[in-house]
Design a protein around this motif. Structure first.
Motif, PDB file in Angstrom:
ATOM      1  N   TYR A 158     -10.385   8.897  -3.532  1.00  0.00           N
ATOM      2  CA  TYR A 158     -10.366   7.439  -3.702  1.00  0.00           C
ATOM      3  C   TYR A 158      -9.987   7.112  -5.129  1.00  0.00           C
ATOM      4  CZ  TYR A 158     -12.218   2.758  -4.583  1.00  0.00           C
ATOM      5  OH  TYR A 158     -12.360   1.454  -4.964  1.00  0.00           O
ATOM      6  N   SER A 159      -9.087   6.132  -5.308  1.00  0.00           N
ATOM      7  CA  SER A 159      -8.695   5.679  -6.640  1.00  0.00           C
ATOM      8  C   SER A 159      -8.233   4.232  -6.556  1.00  0.00           C
ATOM      9  CB  SER A 159      -7.573   6.562  -7.209  1.00  0.00           C
ATOM     10  OG  SER A 159      -6.480   6.615  -6.316  1.00  0.00           O
ATOM     11  N   ARG A 160      -8.057   3.631  -7.716  1.00  0.00           N
ATOM     12  CA  ARG A 160      -7.668   2.221  -7.756  1.00  0.00           C
ATOM     13  C   ARG A 160      -6.393   1.980  -6.959  1.00  0.00           C
ATOM     14  NH1 ARG A 160      -4.457  -0.762 -11.174  1.00  0.00           N
ATOM     15  NH2 ARG A 160      -4.019   1.104 -12.397  1.00  0.00           N
ATOM     16  N   THR A 161      -5.423   2.837  -7.148  1.00  0.00           N
ATOM     17  CA  THR A 161      -4.216   2.815  -6.321  1.00  0.00           C
ATOM     18  C   THR A 161      -4.116   4.151  -5.602  1.00  0.00           C
ATOM     19  OG1 THR A 161      -2.886   3.602  -8.189  1.00  0.00           O
ATOM     20  CG2 THR A 161      -3.007   1.230  -7.849  1.00  0.00           C
ATOM     21  N   GLU A 169      -6.644  13.589   1.957  1.00  0.00           N
ATOM     22  CA  GLU A 169      -6.434  12.250   2.480  1.00  0.00           C
ATOM     23  C   GLU A 169      -6.903  11.257   1.414  1.00  0.00           C
ATOM     24  OE1 GLU A 169      -7.442   9.624   6.509  1.00  0.00           O
ATOM     25  OE2 GLU A 169      -8.593  11.442   6.053  1.00  0.00           O
ATOM     26  N   THR A 170      -6.032  10.334   1.028  1.00  0.00           N
ATOM     27  CA  THR A 170      -6.359   9.455  -0.086  1.00  0.00           C
ATOM     28  C   THR A 170      -6.446   7.997   0.345  1.00  0.00           C
ATOM     29  OG1 THR A 170      -4.035   9.265  -0.743  1.00  0.00           O
ATOM     30  CG2 THR A 170      -5.337  11.016  -1.777  1.00  0.00           C
ATOM     31  N   PHE A 171      -7.223   7.233  -0.442  1.00  0.00           N
ATOM     32  CA  PHE A 171      -7.517   5.839  -0.136  1.00  0.00           C
ATOM     33  C   PHE A 171      -7.422   5.013  -1.406  1.00  0.00           C
ATOM     34  CE2 PHE A 171      -9.517   8.574   2.875  1.00  0.00           C
ATOM     35  CZ  PHE A 171      -9.366   7.943   4.112  1.00  0.00           C
ATOM     36  N   GLY A 172      -7.089   3.737  -1.249  1.00  0.00           N
ATOM     37  CA  GLY A 172      -6.969   2.823  -2.369  1.00  0.00           C
ATOM     38  C   GLY A 172      -8.160   1.897  -2.482  1.00  0.00           C
ATOM     39  N   GLU A 173      -8.077   0.977  -3.431  1.00  0.00           N
ATOM     40  CA  GLU A 173      -9.202   0.129  -3.828  1.00  0.00           C
ATOM     41  C   GLU A 173      -9.774  -0.698  -2.683  1.00  0.00           C
ATOM     42  OE1 GLU A 173     -10.088  -2.288  -7.909  1.00  0.00           O
ATOM     43  OE2 GLU A 173      -8.169  -2.642  -6.927  1.00  0.00           O
TER      44      GLU A 173
END
Length: 304
Positions: A158-161, A169-173
């Motif tokens: 997870y990160s701001r963008t 697997e990544t996720f935004g704000e």
């Protein structure tokens, strides 16, 4: 002659002096009482102490974090730099990997049984059956996420963008609760910004499955103290390793010492060596004198 003042509210800065002067013998260390300096080298300086320095041209943190400096409402409008230790990512990776394996292999349960002299073999599961979430995917978080993936864990980031990381697997704000919903272990390595302050709160802890674990090595101000303590006492959090707090060191009577299945570590996850601090501060001071771009300068608007 470039004058350096060392500023901190409660932290002994004297170990910085020898490596700093070894790296740049031309520098002169002056006492805060003199009231003027070209460069302030800091960790958690008292609010207003920087503004009182005449002739100040640079503020330099001795660590990667600068939130304790940016929190000063009277912070002078001069460049602010931080230390980025090449070994910092390795130290943080070691710390988080230990914490994840501690909970994954149920060593917390084993240690409780040891104290009671109980022989019990905890159920072991494959790493692929554990879902680990890493909050913060900068240099440290990306390295940690990749290492956990190599162990075979299912890893989310997870990160701001939203970032692109192999096998993660990544996720935004705007996807925080979706990111949290399946986690067995949450790792917080976020920078401190207005958006992340208090992010470890009741609402977000409740978004994880009951009994999930927390490893926190970001910033103390990410924690909402009562919410984290409540989640531990109520069993919503099944355990935690917390390395950073809003006020350090913890007093002997602090409630965190008594919280169930909590390991308090003394802000040790990863710390720059004094030699690294001295070399990087000295290098930036010389850049300042020559009018060259500074290394690791902070964007005050972003907070890192």
């Amino acid at each position: 002659m470039t004058r350096i003042v060392l500023l901190s509210d409660g932290y002994d800065m004297t170990p910085v002096v020898r490596p700093l002067l070894k790296a740049a013998p031309e520098l002169v260390i002056v006492p805060e009482q003199e009231g003027s300096a070209d460069v302030a080298v800091c960790w958690n300086p008292r609010p207003g102490s920087l503004a009182r320095l005449r002739g100040l041209k640079l503020v330099h943190s001795i660590a990667a974090g600068v939130d304790n400096i940016l929190a000063d409402p009277a912070l002078p409008a001069v460049p602010l730099c931080r230390v980025v230790d090449p070994g910092h990512a390795q130290g943080m990776t070691e710390f988080v990997t230990w914490g994840v394996l501690h909970f994954h292999r149920q060593m917390d349960r084993v240690l409780r049984n040891h104290a009671r002299r109980v022989w019990e073999r905890p159920l072991q599961v494959a790493a692929a059956q554990r879902t680990i979430g890493v909050m913060g995917l900068g240099t440290l978080g990306a390295r940690v996420a990749g290492e956990l993936r190599r162990f075979g864990f299912s890893v989310r980031g997870y990160s701001r963008t939203r970032k692109a990381l192999p096998g993660v697997e990544t996720f935004g704000e705007d996807e925080l609760k979706h990111f949290l919903s399946p986690l067995d272990i949450l790792v917080c390595l976020l920078p401190l910004t207005e958006a992340t302050r208090g992010i470890l709160n009741r609402e977000h802890l409740a978004a994880m499955p009951r009994g999930a674990r927390l490893i926190h090595a970001g910033r103390g101000e990410h924690l909402v103290r009562d919410d984290v303590l409540g989640a531990l006492n109520e069993g919503q959090l099944g355990g935690a390793i917390i390395d950073v707090f809003d006020k350090e060191p913890l007093s002997p009577g602090d409630a965190f010492w008594q919280a169930p299945n909590l390991i308090v570590t003394p802000h040790m996850a990863s710390v720059a060596s004094f030699e690294c601090i001295g070399e990087q501060v000295a290098s930036n001071v010389r850049r300042l004198v020559r009018g060259e771009p500074l290394a690791n300068q902070v964007d005050a608007a972003r907070g890192y």
